[in-house]
Design a protein around this motif. Structure first.
Motif, PDB file in Angstrom:
ATOM      1  N   ASN A  17       0.818  -1.220   0.000  1.00  0.00           N
ATOM      2  CA  ASN A  17       0.000   0.000   0.000  1.00  0.00           C
ATOM      3  C   ASN A  17       0.849   1.265   0.000  1.00  0.00           C
ATOM      4  OD1 ASN A  17      -2.447  -1.512   0.111  1.00  0.00           O
ATOM      5  ND2 ASN A  17      -2.189  -1.731   2.322  1.00  0.00           N
ATOM      6  N   ASP A  18       1.933   1.229  -0.791  1.00  0.00           N
ATOM      7  CA  ASP A  18       2.803   2.404  -0.976  1.00  0.00           C
ATOM      8  C   ASP A  18       3.513   2.847   0.303  1.00  0.00           C
ATOM      9  OD1 ASP A  18       1.996   2.614  -3.705  1.00  0.00           O
ATOM     10  OD2 ASP A  18       0.150   3.600  -3.035  1.00  0.00           O
ATOM     11  N   LEU A  19       3.664   1.925   1.252  1.00  0.00           N
ATOM     12  CA  LEU A  19       4.333   2.228   2.515  1.00  0.00           C
ATOM     13  C   LEU A  19       5.669   1.486   2.567  1.00  0.00           C
ATOM     14  CD1 LEU A  19       4.123   3.548   5.372  1.00  0.00           C
ATOM     15  CD2 LEU A  19       3.141   1.359   6.148  1.00  0.00           C
ATOM     16  N   PHE A  20       6.706   2.184   3.065  1.00  0.00           N
ATOM     17  CA  PHE A  20       8.040   1.594   3.157  1.00  0.00           C
ATOM     18  C   PHE A  20       8.590   1.773   4.574  1.00  0.00           C
ATOM     19  CE2 PHE A  20       7.359   2.295  -1.276  1.00  0.00           C
ATOM     20  CZ  PHE A  20       8.086   1.315  -1.939  1.00  0.00           C
ATOM     21  N   GLY A  21       9.299   0.743   5.013  1.00  0.00           N
ATOM     22  CA  GLY A  21       9.956   0.795   6.314  1.00  0.00           C
ATOM     23  C   GLY A  21      11.458   0.763   6.152  1.00  0.00           C
ATOM     24  N   VAL A  72       5.276  12.625  -0.428  1.00  0.00           N
ATOM     25  CA  VAL A  72       5.578  11.572   0.559  1.00  0.00           C
ATOM     26  C   VAL A  72       5.223  12.107   1.941  1.00  0.00           C
ATOM     27  CG1 VAL A  72       7.406  10.459  -0.768  1.00  0.00           C
ATOM     28  CG2 VAL A  72       7.980  12.318   0.803  1.00  0.00           C
ATOM     29  N   GLU A  73       4.885  11.180   2.795  1.00  0.00           N
ATOM     30  CA  GLU A  73       4.542  11.536   4.164  1.00  0.00           C
ATOM     31  C   GLU A  73       5.429  10.727   5.108  1.00  0.00           C
ATOM     32  OE1 GLU A  73       0.308  12.483   5.623  1.00  0.00           O
ATOM     33  OE2 GLU A  73       0.690  10.407   6.285  1.00  0.00           O
ATOM     34  N   GLY A  74       6.260  11.421   5.872  1.00  0.00           N
ATOM     35  CA  GLY A  74       7.058  10.732   6.880  1.00  0.00           C
ATOM     36  C   GLY A  74       6.199  10.408   8.077  1.00  0.00           C
ATOM     37  N   ARG A  75       6.174   9.136   8.467  1.00  0.00           N
ATOM     38  CA  ARG A  75       5.354   8.705   9.599  1.00  0.00           C
ATOM     39  C   ARG A  75       6.253   8.184  10.715  1.00  0.00           C
ATOM     40  NH1 ARG A  75       0.060   5.767   6.784  1.00  0.00           N
ATOM     41  NH2 ARG A  75      -0.628   7.637   5.634  1.00  0.00           N
ATOM     42  N   TYR A  76       5.882   8.498  11.948  1.00  0.00           N
ATOM     43  CA  TYR A  76       6.704   8.176  13.105  1.00  0.00           C
ATOM     44  C   TYR A  76       5.910   7.328  14.094  1.00  0.00           C
ATOM     45  CZ  TYR A  76       9.463  11.900  11.032  1.00  0.00           C
ATOM     46  OH  TYR A  76      10.187  12.668  10.142  1.00  0.00           O
ATOM     47  N   ASP A  77       6.662   6.532  14.896  1.00  0.00           N
ATOM     48  CA  ASP A  77       5.985   5.562  15.749  1.00  0.00           C
ATOM     49  C   ASP A  77       5.197   6.193  16.895  1.00  0.00           C
ATOM     50  OD1 ASP A  77       8.066   6.400  17.332  1.00  0.00           O
ATOM     51  OD2 ASP A  77       8.855   4.402  17.757  1.00  0.00           O
ATOM     52  N   GLY A  94       3.045   8.540  16.333  1.00  0.00           N
ATOM     53  CA  GLY A  94       1.782   8.955  15.753  1.00  0.00           C
ATOM     54  C   GLY A  94       1.837  10.218  14.916  1.00  0.00           C
ATOM     55  N   HIS A  95       2.894  11.017  15.017  1.00  0.00           N
ATOM     56  CA  HIS A  95       2.910  12.258  14.239  1.00  0.00           C
ATOM     57  C   HIS A  95       3.494  11.983  12.845  1.00  0.00           C
ATOM     58  CE1 HIS A  95       7.273  12.822  15.053  1.00  0.00           C
ATOM     59  NE2 HIS A  95       7.241  13.685  14.040  1.00  0.00           N
ATOM     60  N   SER A  96       3.289  12.923  11.928  1.00  0.00           N
ATOM     61  CA  SER A  96       3.755  12.767  10.544  1.00  0.00           C
ATOM     62  C   SER A  96       4.091  14.132   9.960  1.00  0.00           C
ATOM     63  CB  SER A  96       2.683  12.087   9.695  1.00  0.00           C
ATOM     64  OG  SER A  96       1.509  12.876   9.644  1.00  0.00           O
ATOM     65  N   ASP A  97       4.871  14.127   8.866  1.00  0.00           N
ATOM     66  CA  ASP A  97       5.155  15.362   8.144  1.00  0.00           C
ATOM     67  C   ASP A  97       5.168  15.039   6.645  1.00  0.00           C
ATOM     68  OD1 ASP A  97       7.613  14.069   7.795  1.00  0.00           O
ATOM     69  OD2 ASP A  97       8.573  15.255   9.349  1.00  0.00           O
ATOM     70  N   ARG A  98       4.733  15.998   5.832  1.00  0.00           N
ATOM     71  CA  ARG A  98       4.543  15.772   4.403  1.00  0.00           C
ATOM     72  C   ARG A  98       5.518  16.605   3.578  1.00  0.00           C
ATOM     73  NH1 ARG A  98      -0.864  14.791   1.050  1.00  0.00           N
ATOM     74  NH2 ARG A  98      -0.337  15.705  -0.971  1.00  0.00           N
ATOM     75  N   SER A  99       5.987  16.002   2.498  1.00  0.00           N
ATOM     76  CA  SER A  99       6.863  16.705   1.563  1.00  0.00           C
ATOM     77  C   SER A  99       6.323  16.504   0.150  1.00  0.00           C
ATOM     78  CB  SER A  99       8.307  16.180   1.642  1.00  0.00           C
ATOM     79  OG  SER A  99       8.839  16.366   2.926  1.00  0.00           O
ATOM     80  N   GLU A 100       6.050  17.598  -0.556  1.00  0.00           N
ATOM     81  CA  GLU A 100       5.512  17.525  -1.905  1.00  0.00           C
ATOM     82  C   GLU A 100       6.611  17.135  -2.898  1.00  0.00           C
ATOM     83  OE1 GLU A 100       2.279  17.831  -2.490  1.00  0.00           O
ATOM     84  OE2 GLU A 100       1.951  18.297  -0.361  1.00  0.00           O
ATOM     85  N   GLN A 153       5.422   7.003   3.583  1.00  0.00           N
ATOM     86  CA  GLN A 153       4.192   6.716   2.851  1.00  0.00           C
ATOM     87  C   GLN A 153       4.145   7.587   1.593  1.00  0.00           C
ATOM     88  OE1 GLN A 153       1.187   4.631   3.801  1.00  0.00           O
ATOM     89  NE2 GLN A 153       1.102   4.949   1.588  1.00  0.00           N
ATOM     90  N   PHE A 154       3.990   6.947   0.425  1.00  0.00           N
ATOM     91  CA  PHE A 154       3.863   7.698  -0.827  1.00  0.00           C
ATOM     92  C   PHE A 154       2.397   8.038  -1.071  1.00  0.00           C
ATOM     93  CE2 PHE A 154       7.961   5.796  -1.157  1.00  0.00           C
ATOM     94  CZ  PHE A 154       8.723   6.661  -1.929  1.00  0.00           C
ATOM     95  N   ILE A 155       2.165   9.303  -1.450  1.00  0.00           N
ATOM     96  CA  ILE A 155       0.816   9.799  -1.703  1.00  0.00           C
ATOM     97  C   ILE A 155       0.615   9.913  -3.221  1.00  0.00           C
ATOM     98  CG2 ILE A 155      -0.856  11.609  -1.180  1.00  0.00           C
ATOM     99  CD1 ILE A 155       0.307  10.171   1.279  1.00  0.00           C
ATOM    100  N   LYS A 156      -0.500   9.359  -3.701  1.00  0.00           N
ATOM    101  CA  LYS A 156      -0.776   9.378  -5.134  1.00  0.00           C
ATOM    102  C   LYS A 156      -2.043  10.190  -5.417  1.00  0.00           C
ATOM    103  CE  LYS A 156       1.332   4.883  -6.196  1.00  0.00           C
ATOM    104  NZ  LYS A 156       1.097   3.504  -6.698  1.00  0.00           N
TER     105      LYS A 156
END
Length: 449
Positions: free
Chosen positions: A407-411, A433-438, A440-446, A421-424
């Motif tokens: 589902n477009d997710l990489f570890g 892409v969305e950086g996800r952290y354990d 619960g927070h996240s940050d997005r880069s276009e 997480q890749f956003i399509k």
């Protein structure tokens, strides 16, 4: 008693391979056959072993049957083809096991000098060398770490009887004291000393608990083992415990497992253990170049009134030993998530761990074409295809291999707290892409052109 049990364990491991509830004798090397032995020599070995069995073996009636069986077999020529001391010792062991079914019993060829050194209680030059080896092996404490979801992991391959091992054991338990669950890996543990069993077990109860009793035949006495009223550091009396077992797990490893299982203090995961419950003593006969392990007592569990001899300890969750850690992790994470469902942040951390394990169970493979769809620059984040794998880099930082999770997710094996997480868009094209952290927070880069 500590030294006797230590000698038993160090001697037993190279000689016997314990697996699948049965005993298999290892093949000797080319220089391990021992001297030739004739019929008179075999009779002398049987005489000496029978004397030790009749004096010390935990079941006197079985000892007598073993003697009678060996003498009968010798008389009818069953051992005639066994022409070396080592071959005869192995054959005699297998033969007598059909009578006693006792997995701690065994006869072995040993050079005269080795036996004399072992029996010399006034001058044992190898004592310091044995301690040095134990220290070199960290008293067989192999790994202590935290797994995702604040699950502790402890792996050790022997319950060391050295007093010097106490500090190492206490340090390991203190490191794990703040974990929300604990996995104890005994899949390669062949046994050891009941004092160490008591020390480690003491951390799991808030008051002294009767763990086990040993009956000693020679003295017709009972020796009880309890947990301690005091521990150095923090107790884990409310911490869920998972014990990993294999068919190799034996003797003291089985006692530890059997104790916690019957006290309903742990969930056992893996394979049924080897099935050896009798403490054992060494007896050597230098003139014959033969040693024998004689079980001199039996374990009596205060709850069941019996022990695991011959049957092993059956796990609560049966699975092949190589899969036991992953199964236990999944069980622990799901249990903790359910327990903390009302806390979104904690639940998210447990879900994080569960997703990582599921990705290991069901790995995802990508073709070169599929990988190219993810390649690009996303602000300070860069994704490249190098040598058939995807790599991630933030600005000029180190490169990290990406592991597809679906589902477009990489570890990332070397960044366990981070995923990408890749956003399509609606057309299936990667736009961010969305950086996800354990936590619960996240940050997005276009994506940038």
């Amino acid at each position: 008693m500590v030294r006797a049990m230590r000698q038993m364990m160090l001697w037993a491991v190279p000689v016997f391979v314990l697996a699948a509830g049965s005993i298999v004798l290892a093949q000797p090397g080319p220089n391990d056959m021992g001297p030739a032995i004739d019929r008179a020599g075999k009779a002398a070995v049987i005489d000496s072993i029978s004397e030790a069995l009749n004096k010390y073996y935990v079941f006197p009636d079985v000892a007598k049957k073993m003697e009678e069986h060996a003498r009968k077999q010798l008389k009818k020529g069953a051992y005639d083809t066994l022409t070396t001391t080592a071959a005869f010792a192995r054959g005699l062991t297998l033969d007598l096991l059909t009578v006693c079914h006792d997995k701690h019993f065994g006869v072995r060829y040993m050079p005269k000098e080795q036996l004399e050194a072992m029996l010399d209680t006034t001058n044992h030059p190898s004592e310091w060398e044995e301690l040095r080896e134990a220290r070199f092996n960290n008293f067989w404490f192999e790994e202590v770490k935290r797994l995702p979801g604040n699950i502790g992991y402890l792996k050790f391959n022997q319950f060391s009887g050295y007093p010097e091992a106490r500090e190492t054991a206490v340090a390991a338990m203190n490191f794990l004291g703040n974990c929300d669950a604990l996995i104890i890996d005994l899949r390669e543990n062949g046994g050891g000393d009941p004092v160490m069993i008591g020390l480690l077990s003491s951390y799991f109860f808030d008051q002294p608990v009767h763990l086990n009793t040993f009956y000693i035949r020679e003295t017709d006495s009972l020796q009880q083992f309890w947990t301690s009223a005091h521990v150095d550091g923090q107790r884990m009396d409310k911490t869920p415990i998972y014990v990993l077992t294999s068919s190799y797990s034996f003797s003291g490893a089985e006692e530890f497992t059997y104790n916690l299982k019957n006290l309903k203090r742990a969930t056992i995961v893996g394979e049924t253990t080897g099935g050896g419950a009798h403490p054992v003593g060494m007896h050597g006969f230098p003139n014959l170049q033969v040693g024998v392990r004689v079980p001199f007592g039996r374990a009596i569990n205060p709850i069941t009134g019996t022990n695991w001899e011959g049957v092993g300890v059956e796990p609560d969750i049966q699975c092949p030993a190589p899969q036991a850690l992953m199964v236990a992790q999944m069980e622990a994470l799901k249990s903790l998530r359910d327990k903390n469902a009302s806390d979104p942040q904690l639940a998210a951390q447990y879900d994080w761990g569960i997703a990582g394990l599921q990705a290991e169970v069901n790995p995802v493979a990508l073709s070169e074409t599929e990988m190219q769809a993810y390649v690009g620059d996303f602000g300070p984040r860069h994704v490249r295809s190098e040598g058939g794998i995807l790599v991630y880099q933030r600005e000029d930082g180190p490169k990290h291999q990406m592991t597809p999770m679906g589902n477009d997710l990489f570890g990332f094996a070397d960044i366990p707290y981070f995923r990408l997480q890749f956003i399509k868009d609606d057309f299936g094209k990667v736009v961010a892409v969305e950086g996800r952290y354990d936590d619960g927070h996240s940050d997005r880069s276009e994506k940038t052109m």
